[in-house]
Write a protein that holds these residues in place. Structure first.
Motif, PDB file in Angstrom:
ATOM      1  N   MET A   1       0.705  -1.439   0.030  1.00  0.00           N
ATOM      2  CA  MET A   1      -0.102  -0.027  -0.017  1.00  0.00           C
ATOM      3  C   MET A   1       0.829   1.098   0.150  1.00  0.00           C
ATOM      4  SD  MET A   1      -1.250   2.659   2.021  1.00  0.00           S
ATOM      5  CE  MET A   1      -1.038   2.100   3.664  1.00  0.00           C
ATOM      6  N   GLN A   2       0.572   2.065  -0.744  1.00  0.00           N
ATOM      7  CA  GLN A   2       1.189   3.375  -0.777  1.00  0.00           C
ATOM      8  C   GLN A   2       0.175   4.345  -0.210  1.00  0.00           C
ATOM      9  OE1 GLN A   2       3.703   4.774  -4.000  1.00  0.00           O
ATOM     10  NE2 GLN A   2       4.313   2.646  -4.227  1.00  0.00           N
ATOM     11  N   GLN A   3       0.516   5.464   0.558  1.00  0.00           N
ATOM     12  CA  GLN A   3      -0.348   6.562   0.819  1.00  0.00           C
ATOM     13  C   GLN A   3       0.294   7.927   0.104  1.00  0.00           C
ATOM     14  OE1 GLN A   3      -0.729   7.233   4.889  1.00  0.00           O
ATOM     15  NE2 GLN A   3      -1.270   9.157   4.833  1.00  0.00           N
ATOM     16  N   HIS A   4      -0.784   8.837  -0.518  1.00  0.00           N
ATOM     17  CA  HIS A   4      -0.191   9.800  -1.448  1.00  0.00           C
ATOM     18  C   HIS A   4      -1.351  10.987  -0.707  1.00  0.00           C
ATOM     19  CE1 HIS A   4       2.082   7.978  -4.791  1.00  0.00           C
ATOM     20  NE2 HIS A   4       1.447   6.922  -4.132  1.00  0.00           N
ATOM     21  N   ARG A   5      -0.363  12.174  -0.483  1.00  0.00           N
ATOM     22  CA  ARG A   5      -1.140  13.436   0.033  1.00  0.00           C
ATOM     23  C   ARG A   5      -1.275  14.369  -0.935  1.00  0.00           C
ATOM     24  NH1 ARG A   5      -0.093  11.813   5.463  1.00  0.00           N
ATOM     25  NH2 ARG A   5      -1.216  13.563   6.264  1.00  0.00           N
ATOM     26  N   HIS A   6      -2.267  14.808  -1.320  1.00  0.00           N
ATOM     27  CA  HIS A   6      -2.651  15.927  -2.479  1.00  0.00           C
ATOM     28  C   HIS A   6      -3.176  17.051  -1.770  1.00  0.00           C
ATOM     29  CE1 HIS A   6      -2.879  12.063  -4.679  1.00  0.00           C
ATOM     30  NE2 HIS A   6      -3.514  11.776  -3.996  1.00  0.00           N
ATOM     31  N   VAL A  19      -6.117  16.076   0.114  1.00  0.00           N
ATOM     32  CA  VAL A  19      -6.967  14.836   0.153  1.00  0.00           C
ATOM     33  C   VAL A  19      -5.791  13.733   0.137  1.00  0.00           C
ATOM     34  CG1 VAL A  19      -8.075  13.312  -1.830  1.00  0.00           C
ATOM     35  CG2 VAL A  19      -8.729  15.745  -1.597  1.00  0.00           C
ATOM     36  N   VAL A  20      -6.148  12.696   0.935  1.00  0.00           N
ATOM     37  CA  VAL A  20      -5.314  11.566   1.119  1.00  0.00           C
ATOM     38  C   VAL A  20      -5.873  10.381   0.402  1.00  0.00           C
ATOM     39  CG1 VAL A  20      -4.061  10.226   2.947  1.00  0.00           C
ATOM     40  CG2 VAL A  20      -4.738  12.183   3.612  1.00  0.00           C
ATOM     41  N   SER A  21      -4.869   9.790  -0.428  1.00  0.00           N
ATOM     42  CA  SER A  21      -5.354   8.308  -1.147  1.00  0.00           C
ATOM     43  C   SER A  21      -4.474   7.275  -0.781  1.00  0.00           C
ATOM     44  CB  SER A  21      -5.370   8.793  -2.613  1.00  0.00           C
ATOM     45  OG  SER A  21      -4.136   9.014  -3.097  1.00  0.00           O
ATOM     46  N   PHE A  22      -5.161   6.114  -0.650  1.00  0.00           N
ATOM     47  CA  PHE A  22      -4.522   4.950  -0.073  1.00  0.00           C
ATOM     48  C   PHE A  22      -4.358   4.066  -1.535  1.00  0.00           C
ATOM     49  CE2 PHE A  22      -6.045   6.624   3.609  1.00  0.00           C
ATOM     50  CZ  PHE A  22      -5.023   6.533   4.393  1.00  0.00           C
ATOM     51  N   HIS A  23      -3.378   3.416  -2.027  1.00  0.00           N
ATOM     52  CA  HIS A  23      -3.179   2.955  -3.209  1.00  0.00           C
ATOM     53  C   HIS A  23      -2.884   1.376  -2.790  1.00  0.00           C
ATOM     54  CE1 HIS A  23      -3.256   6.671  -5.833  1.00  0.00           C
ATOM     55  NE2 HIS A  23      -3.049   6.935  -4.668  1.00  0.00           N
ATOM     56  N   TYR A  24      -3.646   0.590  -3.326  1.00  0.00           N
ATOM     57  CA  TYR A  24      -3.300  -0.912  -3.051  1.00  0.00           C
ATOM     58  C   TYR A  24      -3.168  -1.549  -4.632  1.00  0.00           C
ATOM     59  CZ  TYR A  24      -5.403  -0.016   1.493  1.00  0.00           C
ATOM     60  OH  TYR A  24      -5.525   0.673   2.712  1.00  0.00           O
ATOM     61  N   GLY A  25      -2.219  -2.909  -4.415  1.00  0.00           N
ATOM     62  CA  GLY A  25      -1.829  -3.437  -5.741  1.00  0.00           C
ATOM     63  C   GLY A  25      -0.625  -2.663  -6.133  1.00  0.00           C
ATOM     64  N   VAL A  70      -5.931  -0.398  -6.838  1.00  0.00           N
ATOM     65  CA  VAL A  70      -7.194   0.098  -6.076  1.00  0.00           C
ATOM     66  C   VAL A  70      -6.988   1.342  -5.227  1.00  0.00           C
ATOM     67  CG1 VAL A  70      -9.216  -0.753  -4.798  1.00  0.00           C
ATOM     68  CG2 VAL A  70      -8.059  -2.282  -5.904  1.00  0.00           C
ATOM     69  N   VAL A  71      -7.655   2.391  -5.689  1.00  0.00           N
ATOM     70  CA  VAL A  71      -7.373   3.370  -4.717  1.00  0.00           C
ATOM     71  C   VAL A  71      -8.573   3.956  -3.880  1.00  0.00           C
ATOM     72  CG1 VAL A  71      -7.031   6.021  -5.118  1.00  0.00           C
ATOM     73  CG2 VAL A  71      -6.036   4.392  -6.927  1.00  0.00           C
ATOM     74  N   VAL A  72      -8.291   4.143  -2.495  1.00  0.00           N
ATOM     75  CA  VAL A  72      -9.544   4.560  -1.710  1.00  0.00           C
ATOM     76  C   VAL A  72      -9.084   5.702  -1.108  1.00  0.00           C
ATOM     77  CG1 VAL A  72     -10.542   3.709   0.469  1.00  0.00           C
ATOM     78  CG2 VAL A  72      -9.491   2.054  -1.078  1.00  0.00           C
ATOM     79  N   VAL A  73     -10.079   6.619  -1.230  1.00  0.00           N
ATOM     80  CA  VAL A  73     -10.058   8.133  -0.719  1.00  0.00           C
ATOM     81  C   VAL A  73     -11.165   8.150   0.423  1.00  0.00           C
ATOM     82  CG1 VAL A  73     -10.360  10.631  -1.024  1.00  0.00           C
ATOM     83  CG2 VAL A  73      -9.021   9.136  -2.667  1.00  0.00           C
ATOM     84  N   PRO A  74     -11.049   7.677   1.577  1.00  0.00           N
ATOM     85  CA  PRO A  74     -11.865   7.624   2.915  1.00  0.00           C
ATOM     86  C   PRO A  74     -12.622   9.094   3.240  1.00  0.00           C
ATOM     87  CG  PRO A  74      -9.614   6.642   3.448  1.00  0.00           C
ATOM     88  CD  PRO A  74      -9.544   7.431   2.320  1.00  0.00           C
ATOM     89  N   LEU A 155     -10.026  15.072  -7.003  1.00  0.00           N
ATOM     90  CA  LEU A 155     -10.765  13.913  -7.149  1.00  0.00           C
ATOM     91  C   LEU A 155     -10.912  13.229  -8.282  1.00  0.00           C
ATOM     92  CD1 LEU A 155     -13.343  14.870  -4.429  1.00  0.00           C
ATOM     93  CD2 LEU A 155     -11.270  13.747  -4.108  1.00  0.00           C
ATOM     94  N   LEU A 156     -11.143  14.317  -9.431  1.00  0.00           N
ATOM     95  CA  LEU A 156     -11.276  13.861 -10.902  1.00  0.00           C
ATOM     96  C   LEU A 156     -10.292  13.209 -11.360  1.00  0.00           C
ATOM     97  CD1 LEU A 156     -13.521  13.479 -13.085  1.00  0.00           C
ATOM     98  CD2 LEU A 156     -12.989  15.719 -13.958  1.00  0.00           C
ATOM     99  N   ALA A 157      -8.857  14.062 -11.009  1.00  0.00           N
ATOM    100  CA  ALA A 157      -7.591  13.595 -11.526  1.00  0.00           C
ATOM    101  C   ALA A 157      -7.324  12.029 -10.936  1.00  0.00           C
ATOM    102  CB  ALA A 157      -6.469  14.300 -11.459  1.00  0.00           C
ATOM    103  N   LEU A 158      -7.709  12.038  -9.890  1.00  0.00           N
ATOM    104  CA  LEU A 158      -7.443  10.370  -9.281  1.00  0.00           C
ATOM    105  C   LEU A 158      -8.487   9.392  -9.956  1.00  0.00           C
ATOM    106  CD1 LEU A 158      -7.150  11.410  -5.197  1.00  0.00           C
ATOM    107  CD2 LEU A 158      -5.501  10.074  -6.515  1.00  0.00           C
ATOM    108  N   ALA A 159      -9.398   9.643 -10.308  1.00  0.00           N
ATOM    109  CA  ALA A 159     -10.409   8.742 -10.718  1.00  0.00           C
ATOM    110  C   ALA A 159     -10.664   8.551 -12.121  1.00  0.00           C
ATOM    111  CB  ALA A 159     -12.064   9.155  -9.964  1.00  0.00           C
ATOM    112  N   CYS A 160     -10.435   9.492 -12.931  1.00  0.00           N
ATOM    113  CA  CYS A 160     -10.630   9.532 -14.327  1.00  0.00           C
ATOM    114  C   CYS A 160     -10.259   8.475 -15.166  1.00  0.00           C
ATOM    115  CB  CYS A 160     -10.366  11.204 -14.924  1.00  0.00           C
ATOM    116  SG  CYS A 160      -8.594  11.113 -15.180  1.00  0.00           S
TER     117      CYS A 160
END
Ligand SMILES: [Zn+2]
Length: 372
Positions: A1-6, A19-25, A70-74, A155-160
């Protein structure tokens, strides 16, 4: 898992938000899933689902079972989470602008078309790769002239470029239901079954660009534009998941929902494993344009006669509004038959307020289809 801060741009001097995102895989994997929670900041069932989902994803990553990033933004809305007035959370609208946090996402079609025109052919998978690259570039190019615009862009950049986008919300008091694009219903249906959704509201254009539509609409717009000239798949299954009502925050529900989301990812081959038999569809997909918001013409004390999850008939009294001074009561009737899927949590209503929603089978509305 990697954690990224935006970090968000344009926060007031002396303050910072991110925004904090958690990246799995595997980061940058060819396949990607994006899950965010609580875009309307005080809608908390999704935040708890994200908590349980992360534990499952970590386990799957440790087992080498993830076939996608798999990106999760809680916490999708740190601006709204900080807003409160006299102890009441204000997570739906930005207090500065009055804008709904789930509206006005950038439409990327024109910018993507500029990039892919003349490059798409008969190979749908190759086209999808080109379109995803163009989506990333187009999202990165969006202007962000306010903190709110910076949040939307982040958010859109993380998801698009994800092939599955799940935006976890909830309603006031409600059964589990979904919003999605009409063009992707076939791919959403297994999710509706896995989650036990009792209603799915479909639209091609809801109005004012909510997040899920901003992610998925470019694909059906490109497909319509190119027609037979190029093979454009529906490359993004983006769904707004309404995880029941605001108070439906429990470990039992959230664990079951997280398990359901993993089952859907297994079904799509995004997580290794054997797909379980599909449960039955609990309620049909209906047009968002067929959903009626029952309104009250008078102010007063709202007393419901019917509850979320009940089928109602056209013309039936679903609630009454009691006039505490005059002593009378005004019955509120729904105009369409269907599932009463959500209702307001407050019990004092102003004249003109929407009090509950009924999913009718036939479209009867046009224009902007989402309430504020
Ligand atoms: Zn919401």
């Amino acid at each position: 898992m990697q954690q990224h801060r935006h970090p968000l741009d344009h926060t007031p001097p002396g303050t910072a938000r991110e925004v904090v995102s958690f990246h799995y895989g595997e980061l940058g994997s060819a396949r990607k899933v994006y899950v965010q929670a609580s875009l309307h900041a005080d809608e908390l069932p999704g935040m708890l689902v994200a908590h349980h989902l992360r534990q499952r994803l970590q386990r799957l990553e440790d087992e080498g079972a993830l076939r996608a990033e798999v990106v999760v933004v809680p916490v999708a809305n740190p601006i709204g989470l900080a807003q409160s007035m006299l102890r009441t959370p204000q997570g739906r609208f930005e207090l500065h602008s009055g804008e709904n946090f789930n509206r006005h996402y950038p439409a990327l079609f024109a910018a993507v078309l500029r990039r892919v025109e003349g490059t798409l052919g008969a190979d749908a998978a190759a086209n999808a790769r080109l379109i995803r690259a163009a989506l990333r570039e187009a999202a990165a190019e969006c202007a962000a002239e306010s903190e709110l615009a910076s949040l939307r862009k982040t958010l859109l950049a993380l998801a698009c470029d994800a092939e599955v986008v799940l935006d976890l919300h909830c309603d006031g008091e409600s059964v589990l239901h979904l919003y999605a694009g009409t063009a992707i219903w076939e791919e959403v249906e297994p999710l509706a079954r896995d989650l036990g959704a009792q209603a799915t509201l479909l639209a091609s254009e809801s109005g004012d660009n909510p997040f899920d539509e901003a992610c998925s609409q470019t694909w059906w717009q490109l497909a319509a534009h190119f027609g037979a000239r190029a093979a454009v798949p529906m490359g993004c299954v983006a769904v707004t998941v309404e995880l029941r009502g605001q108070a439906d925050v429990s470990h039992a529900l959230a664990e079951a929902d997280a398990d359901a989301l993993i089952r859907y990812l297994v079904r799509r081959g995004l997580v290794a494993g054997v797909a379980t038999p599909l449960p039955p569809l609990l309620g049909p997909a209906t047009p968002l344009a067929g959903s009626e918001t029952v309104r009250t013409p008078v102010a007063g004390v709202l007393v419901f006669a019917r509850a979320p999850g009940e089928q109602v008939a056209a013309g039936e009294v679903v609630a009454e509004v009691v006039d505490p001074l005059g002593g009378g009561a005004t019955p509120l009737r729904c105009g369409v038959a269907g599932l009463l899927y959500a209702r307001e949590p407050g019990r004092f209503v102003a004249a003109g307020a929407g009090v509950c929603k009924v999913a009718g089978a036939s479209a009867f509305r046009s224009g902007k289809l989402l309430g504020e």
